[in-house]
Design an enzyme around this catalytic site. Structure first.
Site, PDB file in Angstrom:
ATOM      1  N   HIS A  18      71.197 -20.046  -2.209  1.00 27.78           N
ATOM      2  CA  HIS A  18      70.307 -19.110  -1.533  1.00 27.78           C
ATOM      3  C   HIS A  18      69.044 -19.884  -1.165  1.00 27.78           C
ATOM      4  O   HIS A  18      68.333 -20.393  -2.030  1.00 27.78           O
ATOM      5  CB  HIS A  18      69.990 -17.916  -2.428  1.00 27.78           C
ATOM      6  N   SER A  60      64.550 -16.022   1.476  1.00 27.20           N
ATOM      7  CA  SER A  60      64.625 -14.606   1.142  1.00 27.20           C
ATOM      8  C   SER A  60      64.568 -13.756   2.409  1.00 27.20           C
ATOM      9  O   SER A  60      64.183 -14.214   3.483  1.00 27.20           O
ATOM     10  CB  SER A  60      63.487 -14.222   0.185  1.00 27.20           C
ATOM     11  N   GLY A  72      90.324 -14.616  -3.626  1.00 28.12           N
ATOM     12  CA  GLY A  72      89.279 -15.616  -3.785  1.00 28.12           C
ATOM     13  C   GLY A  72      89.381 -16.198  -5.186  1.00 28.12           C
ATOM     14  O   GLY A  72      89.444 -15.456  -6.170  1.00 28.12           O
ATOM     15  N   GLU A  74      82.171 -13.602   0.485  1.00 28.28           N
ATOM     16  CA  GLU A  74      83.566 -13.509   0.048  1.00 28.28           C
ATOM     17  C   GLU A  74      84.347 -12.538   0.918  1.00 28.28           C
ATOM     18  O   GLU A  74      85.522 -12.765   1.224  1.00 28.28           O
ATOM     19  CB  GLU A  74      83.677 -13.118  -1.425  1.00 28.28           C
TER      20      GLU A  74
END
Length: 142
Positions: free
Chosen positions: A91, A94, A84, A64
């Site tokens: 995701h 990792s 925003g 963002e």
């Protein structure tokens, strides 16, 4: 875009980051060009979740931040504010340490709405998260 213009834009992004979440997360804007802005963020205990991995919320904050800053490239900061209004994130991988790099690329540039795709990758170019951000361009509030 010439190097002088790039440097001015990156300096402006750094200035707007002072005393904000971007500074807290050590987000640094590192490249800009036609229709994109790129930033990096270190992956360390400040952005880990309890299992010692990059927190998804930190990735979303990075996305963002870079997407909103990128919308400022198409706006007048003296008369406009960027907000925003929607963000989504997938995701995919990792990360425990090192750095991640977020590149925001414009998908739609309307008069009041901007749609961005933000790819967060590691040092080897592996995709960590894929985000989509919608920003609204509003008249500056007094």
């Amino acid at each position: 875009m010439d190097d002088i213009t790039k440097n001015k834009i990156l300096e402006s992004c750094a200035k707007y980051s002072k005393n904000t979440l971007m500074e807290t997360l050590s987000i640094e804007y590192i490249d800009v060009g036609d229709g994109f802005l790129k930033a990096k963020m270190p992956v360390n205990s400040k952005v880990h979740q309890p299992m010692g991995l990059l927190h998804g919320g930190a990735s979303v904050a990075l996305a963002e931040s870079v997407g909103s800053a990128a919308s400022m490239l198409f706006s007048n900061p003296e008369t406009d504010e960027i907000r925003g209004i929607e963000i989504s994130a997938n995701h995919l991988k990792s990360k425990r340490e090192g750095e991640v790099f977020a590149t925001a690329k414009i998908i739609h540039k309307g008069k009041t709405l901007h749609l961005w795709e933000i790819k967060i990758e590691d040092e080897e170019g592996n995709l960590i998260s894929l985000c989509k951000l919608t920003n609204i361009v509003m008249p500056k509030q007094k």
